[in-house]
Design an enzyme around this catalytic site. Sequence first.
Site, PDB file in Angstrom:
ATOM      1  N   LYS A  66       0.649  -1.166   0.097  1.00  0.00           N
ATOM      2  CA  LYS A  66      -0.055   0.041   0.095  1.00  0.00           C
ATOM      3  C   LYS A  66       0.897   1.354  -0.006  1.00  0.00           C
ATOM      4  O   LYS A  66       0.505   2.048  -0.811  1.00  0.00           O
ATOM      5  CB  LYS A  66      -0.926  -0.036   1.242  1.00  0.00           C
ATOM      6  CG  LYS A  66      -2.030  -1.054   0.999  1.00  0.00           C
ATOM      7  CD  LYS A  66      -3.042  -1.103   2.253  1.00  0.00           C
ATOM      8  CE  LYS A  66      -2.372  -1.520   3.606  1.00  0.00           C
ATOM      9  NZ  LYS A  66      -1.703  -2.817   3.618  1.00  0.00           N
ATOM     10  N   THR A  67       1.800   1.457   0.885  1.00  0.00           N
ATOM     11  CA  THR A  67       2.840   2.425   0.856  1.00  0.00           C
ATOM     12  C   THR A  67       3.781   2.660  -0.531  1.00  0.00           C
ATOM     13  O   THR A  67       3.430   3.676  -1.115  1.00  0.00           O
ATOM     14  CB  THR A  67       3.690   2.093   2.074  1.00  0.00           C
ATOM     15  OG1 THR A  67       3.078   1.922   3.264  1.00  0.00           O
ATOM     16  CG2 THR A  67       4.463   3.559   2.243  1.00  0.00           C
ATOM     17  N   ASP A 111      -1.729   6.840   6.369  1.00  0.00           N
ATOM     18  CA  ASP A 111      -1.703   5.117   6.632  1.00  0.00           C
ATOM     19  C   ASP A 111      -2.440   4.992   7.585  1.00  0.00           C
ATOM     20  O   ASP A 111      -2.655   6.029   8.606  1.00  0.00           O
ATOM     21  CB  ASP A 111      -0.110   5.088   6.959  1.00  0.00           C
ATOM     22  CG  ASP A 111       0.262   3.570   6.797  1.00  0.00           C
ATOM     23  OD1 ASP A 111      -0.635   2.781   6.171  1.00  0.00           O
ATOM     24  OD2 ASP A 111       1.402   3.030   7.190  1.00  0.00           O
ATOM     25  N   THR A 160      -5.765  -1.512   6.637  1.00  0.00           N
ATOM     26  CA  THR A 160      -6.021  -2.776   6.818  1.00  0.00           C
ATOM     27  C   THR A 160      -7.538  -3.227   7.280  1.00  0.00           C
ATOM     28  O   THR A 160      -7.788  -4.618   7.188  1.00  0.00           O
ATOM     29  CB  THR A 160      -4.836  -3.331   7.743  1.00  0.00           C
ATOM     30  OG1 THR A 160      -4.973  -2.733   8.951  1.00  0.00           O
ATOM     31  CG2 THR A 160      -3.597  -3.303   7.240  1.00  0.00           C
ATOM     32  N   ARG A 219       6.462  -8.594   1.798  1.00  0.00           N
ATOM     33  CA  ARG A 219       7.296  -7.902   2.968  1.00  0.00           C
ATOM     34  C   ARG A 219       7.723  -9.001   3.430  1.00  0.00           C
ATOM     35  O   ARG A 219       9.113  -9.086   3.806  1.00  0.00           O
ATOM     36  CB  ARG A 219       6.279  -7.026   4.120  1.00  0.00           C
ATOM     37  CG  ARG A 219       7.359  -6.929   5.305  1.00  0.00           C
ATOM     38  CD  ARG A 219       6.550  -5.928   6.246  1.00  0.00           C
ATOM     39  NE  ARG A 219       6.478  -4.606   5.869  1.00  0.00           N
ATOM     40  CZ  ARG A 219       5.575  -4.159   5.598  1.00  0.00           C
ATOM     41  NH1 ARG A 219       4.353  -4.331   6.570  1.00  0.00           N
ATOM     42  NH2 ARG A 219       5.473  -2.568   5.361  1.00  0.00           N
TER      43      ARG A 219
HETATM   44  N1  ATP Z   1       4.030  -5.410  -5.736  1.00  0.00           N
HETATM   45  C1  ATP Z   1       5.490  -5.229  -5.444  1.00  0.00           C
HETATM   46  N2  ATP Z   1       6.441  -5.636  -5.944  1.00  0.00           N
HETATM   47  C2  ATP Z   1       7.829  -5.609  -5.621  1.00  0.00           C
HETATM   48  N3  ATP Z   1       7.776  -5.173  -3.919  1.00  0.00           N
HETATM   49  C3  ATP Z   1       6.815  -4.980  -3.497  1.00  0.00           C
HETATM   50  C4  ATP Z   1       5.420  -5.136  -3.805  1.00  0.00           C
HETATM   51  N4  ATP Z   1       4.631  -4.945  -2.809  1.00  0.00           N
HETATM   52  C5  ATP Z   1       5.354  -4.719  -1.772  1.00  0.00           C
HETATM   53  N5  ATP Z   1       6.747  -4.812  -2.025  1.00  0.00           N
HETATM   54  C6  ATP Z   1       7.673  -4.593  -1.170  1.00  0.00           C
HETATM   55  O1  ATP Z   1       7.309  -5.213   0.250  1.00  0.00           O
HETATM   56  C7  ATP Z   1       7.604  -4.338   1.288  1.00  0.00           C
HETATM   57  C8  ATP Z   1       6.413  -3.830   2.008  1.00  0.00           C
HETATM   58  O2  ATP Z   1       5.453  -3.197   1.084  1.00  0.00           O
HETATM   59  P1  ATP Z   1       4.722  -1.713   1.818  1.00  0.00           P
HETATM   60  O3  ATP Z   1       5.463  -1.124   2.650  1.00  0.00           O
HETATM   61  O4  ATP Z   1       4.157  -0.921   0.475  1.00  0.00           O
HETATM   62  O5  ATP Z   1       3.438  -2.406   2.360  1.00  0.00           O
HETATM   63  P2  ATP Z   1       2.180  -1.916   3.147  1.00  0.00           P
HETATM   64  O6  ATP Z   1       1.055  -2.602   2.474  1.00  0.00           O
HETATM   65  O7  ATP Z   1       2.292  -0.542   2.849  1.00  0.00           O
HETATM   66  O8  ATP Z   1       2.343  -2.436   4.603  1.00  0.00           O
HETATM   67  P3  ATP Z   1       1.749  -1.738   5.833  1.00  0.00           P
HETATM   68  O9  ATP Z   1       0.458  -1.709   5.836  1.00  0.00           O
HETATM   69  O10 ATP Z   1       2.368  -2.556   6.891  1.00  0.00           O
HETATM   70  O11 ATP Z   1       2.401  -0.344   5.966  1.00  0.00           O
HETATM   71  C9  ATP Z   1       8.425  -3.245   0.652  1.00  0.00           C
HETATM   72  O12 ATP Z   1       9.680  -3.382   0.797  1.00  0.00           O
HETATM   73  C10 ATP Z   1       8.130  -3.386  -0.726  1.00  0.00           C
HETATM   74  O13 ATP Z   1       9.310  -2.852  -1.639  1.00  0.00           O
END
Ligand code: ATP
Length: 337
Positions: A66-67, A111, A160, A219
């Site tokens: 998401k981030t 977030d 989430t 992740r």
């Molecule tokens: N589609 C993708 N392709 C490559 N790497 C990804 C992808 N999605 C996520 N990642 C990697 O996974 C890790 C976590 O991603 P991110 O921080 O965007 O998740 P999030 O959904 O925002 O988590 P949270 O809700 O805990 O903040 C990062 O290092 C990101 O580079």
Amino acid sequence: MTDPLVDPVAGSDELAFEGALRPTSLAEFVGQPKVRGQLEVLLRAATIQERTPDHILLAGPPGLGKTTLAMIIGAETGRPIRFSSGPAIQHAGDLAAVLSALVPGEVLFVDEIHRMARSAEEMLYLAMEDFKIDIMVGKGAGAASIPLELAPFTLVGATTRSGMLPAPLRDRFGFTAHLEHYAAADLERVLSRSARLMDVALEPAALGELARRSRGTPRIANRLLRRVRDWLLVHEGSSDLDGVRAALELYDVDEAGLDRIDRAVLEAIAHRFGGGPVGLSTLAATVGEEADTIEAVVEPFLVREGLIGRTPRGRIATPAGLRHAGVVTQDATLDGV
Ligand SMILES: Nc1ncnc2c1ncn2[C@@H]1O[C@H](COP(=O)(O)OP(=O)(O)OP(=O)(O)O)[C@@H](O)[C@H]1O
């Protein structure tokens, strides 16, 4: 606490590392083809019309990107991005400070938006709809509301728990992207990209094994990759597939990606409670874990893997779950498993 190795939530020491592995464009973002396609059209249309894109809600479990997508939305449209989070917005004044500082066209990423204070939510409704807010000054009879015009902006909210967002807030997003857990083939591509960036050479079989054990979550995949890289560094000359297997065994991640707590929960249902049903609080007390952790992290994964089920009377182990816990079921005997 759950085992940090398979916790989908990032540890504080992990953020810098994650930054280095984040894709920076939609083309580089692996998997989630539906969401990618939807965002591509939405962002391109806004660029053609030279307007700020609609507000976007990114919904889905932790660690799915998401981030990363919020940052890509900024990068793809050439707009600056400002970060905030629900827990940091505890009063309407906190939100007013963030909103009034926005520059025209900026992307505001909030977030955990479901954790924002209720008083701030109401201010956000007006801000999202009309790009203005009312600031209250003074108290009691002397209180007055002063309207403030805001620069047009795009709100990107991440949650989430989209079910916890009040309907008026949810309705003000022009588009909601629902992120799903990744298929193993997509995780393999995520891992292959990360391995390249980390300068770790892994053969396809090793990448496939890691992907299978990463709970559909980039992740976790990246975190396990780091542990495998360490193992290979220490055990110089070993094959990568052996490295993956040995490192994951060392860190207690089994063939199906279950860690110590997942197995404790599954085994308690299967052995202590005869396959269930068993209530959440009894289960939590039996395995010595917080009920919240079991409900938020352990259970969704075990349900998704078809190892346990939820019934109105409690949690049960499925035939596959019983087999994983080493209980020989009748259908296992019939299948000859
Ligand atoms: N589609 C993708 N392709 C490559 N790497 C990804 C992808 N999605 C996520 N990642 C990697 O996974 C890790 C976590 O991603 P991110 O921080 O965007 O998740 P999030 O959904 O925002 O988590 P949270 O809700 O805990 O903040 C990062 O290092 C990101 O580079």
